[in-house]
Design a protein around this motif. Structure first.
Motif, PDB file in Angstrom:
ATOM      1  N   LYS A 247     -78.890  31.239 -78.068  1.00 54.05           N
ATOM      2  CA  LYS A 247     -78.040  32.308 -77.527  1.00 54.05           C
ATOM      3  C   LYS A 247     -76.687  32.382 -78.240  1.00 54.05           C
ATOM      4  N   ILE A 248     -76.737  32.355 -79.569  1.00 51.93           N
ATOM      5  CA  ILE A 248     -75.536  32.539 -80.387  1.00 51.93           C
ATOM      6  C   ILE A 248     -75.851  33.573 -81.462  1.00 51.93           C
ATOM      7  N   PRO A 249     -74.837  34.277 -81.963  1.00 46.75           N
ATOM      8  CA  PRO A 249     -75.092  35.327 -82.961  1.00 46.75           C
ATOM      9  C   PRO A 249     -75.739  34.763 -84.221  1.00 46.75           C
ATOM     10  N   VAL A 250     -76.611  35.559 -84.837  1.00 49.56           N
ATOM     11  CA  VAL A 250     -77.287  35.113 -86.054  1.00 49.56           C
ATOM     12  C   VAL A 250     -76.286  34.877 -87.182  1.00 49.56           C
ATOM     13  N   ALA A 251     -75.103  35.542 -87.093  1.00 52.68           N
ATOM     14  CA  ALA A 251     -74.067  35.355 -88.110  1.00 52.68           C
ATOM     15  C   ALA A 251     -73.531  33.929 -88.132  1.00 52.68           C
ATOM     16  N   GLU A 252     -73.792  33.146 -87.074  1.00 56.82           N
ATOM     17  CA  GLU A 252     -73.406  31.733 -87.088  1.00 56.82           C
ATOM     18  C   GLU A 252     -74.260  30.951 -88.085  1.00 56.82           C
ATOM     19  N   PHE A 253     -75.434  31.481 -88.403  1.00 55.33           N
ATOM     20  CA  PHE A 253     -76.331  30.820 -89.359  1.00 55.33           C
ATOM     21  C   PHE A 253     -76.199  31.425 -90.753  1.00 55.33           C
ATOM     22  N   VAL A 254     -76.095  32.752 -90.820  1.00 52.51           N
ATOM     23  CA  VAL A 254     -75.955  33.430 -92.107  1.00 52.51           C
ATOM     24  C   VAL A 254     -75.080  34.666 -91.913  1.00 52.51           C
ATOM     25  N   SER A 255     -74.017  34.771 -92.722  1.00 57.32           N
ATOM     26  CA  SER A 255     -73.053  35.865 -92.575  1.00 57.32           C
ATOM     27  C   SER A 255     -73.336  37.021 -93.518  1.00 57.32           C
ATOM     28  N   GLY A 256     -73.927  36.718 -94.681  1.00 57.14           N
ATOM     29  CA  GLY A 256     -74.206  37.750 -95.670  1.00 57.14           C
ATOM     30  C   GLY A 256     -75.338  37.305 -96.578  1.00 57.14           C
ATOM     31  N   ILE A 257     -75.932  38.268 -97.307  1.00 61.74           N
ATOM     32  CA  ILE A 257     -77.100  37.990 -98.149  1.00 61.74           C
ATOM     33  C   ILE A 257     -76.886  38.629 -99.523  1.00 61.74           C
ATOM     34  N   ILE A 258     -77.183  37.865-100.562  1.00 63.10           N
ATOM     35  CA  ILE A 258     -77.204  38.384-101.935  1.00 63.10           C
ATOM     36  C   ILE A 258     -78.619  38.180-102.455  1.00 63.10           C
ATOM     37  N   THR A 259     -79.282  39.255-102.844  1.00 63.64           N
ATOM     38  CA  THR A 259     -80.682  39.127-103.255  1.00 63.64           C
ATOM     39  C   THR A 259     -80.982  39.840-104.561  1.00 63.64           C
ATOM     40  N   ASP A 260     -81.827  39.201-105.354  1.00 59.07           N
ATOM     41  CA  ASP A 260     -82.384  39.802-106.562  1.00 59.07           C
ATOM     42  C   ASP A 260     -83.353  40.913-106.138  1.00 59.07           C
ATOM     43  N   VAL A 261     -83.782  41.736-107.091  1.00 61.43           N
ATOM     44  CA  VAL A 261     -84.780  42.766-106.796  1.00 61.43           C
ATOM     45  C   VAL A 261     -86.178  42.270-107.146  1.00 61.43           C
ATOM     46  N   GLU A 262     -86.410  41.862-108.390  1.00 59.87           N
ATOM     47  CA  GLU A 262     -87.767  41.483-108.803  1.00 59.87           C
ATOM     48  C   GLU A 262     -87.986  39.986-108.578  1.00 59.87           C
ATOM     49  N   MET A 263     -88.901  39.663-107.649  1.00 53.96           N
ATOM     50  CA  MET A 263     -89.181  38.272-107.283  1.00 53.96           C
ATOM     51  C   MET A 263     -90.643  38.125-106.875  1.00 53.96           C
ATOM     52  N   PRO A 264     -91.210  36.923-107.031  1.00 53.91           N
ATOM     53  CA  PRO A 264     -92.583  36.684-106.568  1.00 53.91           C
ATOM     54  C   PRO A 264     -92.703  36.848-105.058  1.00 53.91           C
ATOM     55  N   ARG A 265     -93.919  37.108-104.627  1.00 50.72           N
ATOM     56  CA  ARG A 265     -94.309  37.174-103.214  1.00 50.72           C
ATOM     57  C   ARG A 265     -93.737  38.392-102.483  1.00 50.72           C
ATOM     58  N   MET A 266     -92.445  38.640-102.619  1.00 46.10           N
ATOM     59  CA  MET A 266     -91.834  39.804-101.983  1.00 46.10           C
ATOM     60  C   MET A 266     -90.606  40.196-102.782  1.00 46.10           C
ATOM     61  N   ASP A 267     -90.543  41.460-103.215  1.00 44.11           N
ATOM     62  CA  ASP A 267     -89.383  41.860-104.006  1.00 44.11           C
ATOM     63  C   ASP A 267     -88.191  42.163-103.099  1.00 44.11           C
ATOM     64  N   GLY A 268     -87.014  42.316-103.725  1.00 38.09           N
ATOM     65  CA  GLY A 268     -85.786  42.481-102.955  1.00 38.09           C
ATOM     66  C   GLY A 268     -85.730  43.754-102.144  1.00 38.09           C
ATOM     67  N   MET A 269     -86.310  44.836-102.659  1.00 29.49           N
ATOM     68  CA  MET A 269     -86.307  46.103-101.917  1.00 29.49           C
ATOM     69  C   MET A 269     -87.123  45.964-100.634  1.00 29.49           C
ATOM     70  N   HIS A 270     -88.276  45.302-100.749  1.00 28.14           N
ATOM     71  CA  HIS A 270     -89.115  45.117 -99.569  1.00 28.14           C
ATOM     72  C   HIS A 270     -88.431  44.186 -98.565  1.00 28.14           C
ATOM     73  N   LEU A 271     -87.796  43.136 -99.074  1.00 32.92           N
ATOM     74  CA  LEU A 271     -87.032  42.230 -98.204  1.00 32.92           C
ATOM     75  C   LEU A 271     -85.930  43.000 -97.480  1.00 32.92           C
ATOM     76  N   LEU A 272     -85.219  43.849 -98.207  1.00 30.89           N
ATOM     77  CA  LEU A 272     -84.145  44.654 -97.617  1.00 30.89           C
ATOM     78  C   LEU A 272     -84.679  45.525 -96.488  1.00 30.89           C
ATOM     79  N   LYS A 273     -85.787  46.208 -96.730  1.00 28.44           N
ATOM     80  CA  LYS A 273     -86.370  47.068 -95.690  1.00 28.44           C
ATOM     81  C   LYS A 273     -86.774  46.262 -94.458  1.00 28.44           C
ATOM     82  N   ARG A 274     -87.424  45.105 -94.690  1.00 28.90           N
ATOM     83  CA  ARG A 274     -87.844  44.260 -93.566  1.00 28.90           C
ATOM     84  C   ARG A 274     -86.639  43.820 -92.731  1.00 28.90           C
ATOM     85  N   LEU A 275     -85.552  43.484 -93.395  1.00 30.32           N
ATOM     86  CA  LEU A 275     -84.362  43.018 -92.671  1.00 30.32           C
ATOM     87  C   LEU A 275     -83.699  44.150 -91.902  1.00 30.32           C
ATOM     88  N   ARG A 276     -83.631  45.336 -92.502  1.00 29.94           N
ATOM     89  CA  ARG A 276     -83.005  46.463 -91.787  1.00 29.94           C
ATOM     90  C   ARG A 276     -83.874  46.939 -90.627  1.00 29.94           C
TER      91      ARG A 276
END
Length: 337
Positions: A247-276
């Motif tokens: 019962k604490i904000p997720v920002a206590e664990f991670v405040s911001g994200i920096i991600t590459d675009v082309e990566m194995p398993r899941m690319d950055g654009m897909h990761l971005l969509k999943r997170l939003r």
């Protein structure tokens, strides 16, 4: 409004072919001690390739790195030619008459790589692109960022950013030192503010991850890392679970994200969509950091919900950008030191 945003993101996802890529398979013919040849299979993202040409006439470059064959002119641009087999430590036929050159264009630089032959283009899903850690212990100096299985062969996707940085250190992001950047304030007050924030860095290149981590940590930020989009998503979903459980904000664990675009398993654009599409991360600052940040890719990233984008040579923009998103400090204007 939320439904409209979701439909727009789905439309963009379809347009951009998110989580798919095309790779060019190319070969180096390794000469064995008994005189036989063994084909080594490699790959590069089509988006990084400008063209494939016959081996051009080159001019020697003074004091060049030992794997640089020379420089050549192509459409009024001077381009360095790198002996890729030599850099990889692979012995090939010294006769270059039947070889070809892959001319790359990314990170705002053009480079030529001498190879034996180009095979074909494969269209694959990032989900089918495997992390090299499944085959070997990938370290900071490893030059393989991913592996694709095709026709019974393992195609090694090479870390061309690392190769170029090694060949021409003057152009490397390693030259950047945040402590010497007059636009970045590093004092007790700013260090304390940054130390209260944790940034997740997602990149398949151990070389790039280390550089970003060193820059952010030197400025005072806490940093956690993930080796690809799938690894990053798993980590973030665990943070979401823990934030709900405790019962604490997720920002206590991670405040911001920096991600590459082309990566194995899941690319950055897909990761971005999943997170939003995940309530806990709808407003988390997310910056896309890529060697392929074309105007089109930047537009897609912003439409999918990224806060901003950076092209990989521009490491010097990163701390100021995260200070802006996480601490509310305006980004210094160019020339304002």
């Amino acid at each position: 409004m939320m439904a409209k945003d979701g439909e727009e993101r789905k439309s963009i996802l379809t347009e951009s072919g998110t989580n798919e890529l095309e790779i060019i398979e190319f070969h180096l013919k390794k000469q064995l001690p008994d005189g036989r040849e063994k084909i080594a299979y490699y790959g590069i993202n089509v988006a990084k390739v400008r063209e494939v040409i016959r081996v051009p006439e080159t001019t020697d470059y003074p004091n060049a790195q030992r794997h640089m064959v020379g420089v050549f002119s192509l459409r009024e641009r001077l381009i360095p030619l790198v002996d890729l087999a030599g850099w990889l430590g692979i012995r090939t036929n010294p006769d270059n008459s039947n070889k070809v050159v892959i001319v790359t264009d990314f990170n705002k630089m053009a480079n030529g790589f001498l190879i034996d032959s180009v095979s074909r283009i494969h269209r694959v899903s990032w989900e089918d692109v495997e992390s090299p850690s499944q085959f070997l212990e990938a370290g900071e100096n490893d030059c393989v960022v991913a592996v694709v299985r095709r026709d019974g062969n393992l195609i090694m996707i090479l870390d061309f950013e690392k190769i170029i940085a090694d060949i021409n250190p003057e152009l490397s992001m390693e030259k950047y030192d945040v402590t010497q950047d007059r636009k970045v304030i590093i004092d007790d007050r700013m260090m304390a503010m940054r130390q209260a924030k944790t940034i997740l860095v997602v990149d398949d290149s151990a070389f790039i991850r280390k550089m970003i981590e060193t820059t952010l940590r030197t400025a005072g930020y806490n940093v956690v890392t993930a080796k690809d989009g799938g690894d990053g998503l798993e980590m973030l979903m665990e943070f979401d679970r823990l934030s709900q459980e405790e019962k604490i904000p997720v920002a206590e664990f991670v405040s911001g994200i920096i991600t590459d675009v082309e990566m194995p398993r899941m690319d950055g654009m897909h990761l971005l969509k999943r997170l939003r599409d995940t309530p806990a991360f709808k407003t988390t600052p997310i910056v896309m950091f890529s060697s392929l940040m074309s105007d089109d890719n930047r537009h897609k990233a912003l439409q999918l919900g990224a806060n901003d984008t950076i092209t990989k040579p521009e490491l010097g923009r990163m701390v100021g950008m995260m200070d802006n998103f996480l601490l509310g400090i305006p980004i210094p204007k160019p020339g304002n030191l």
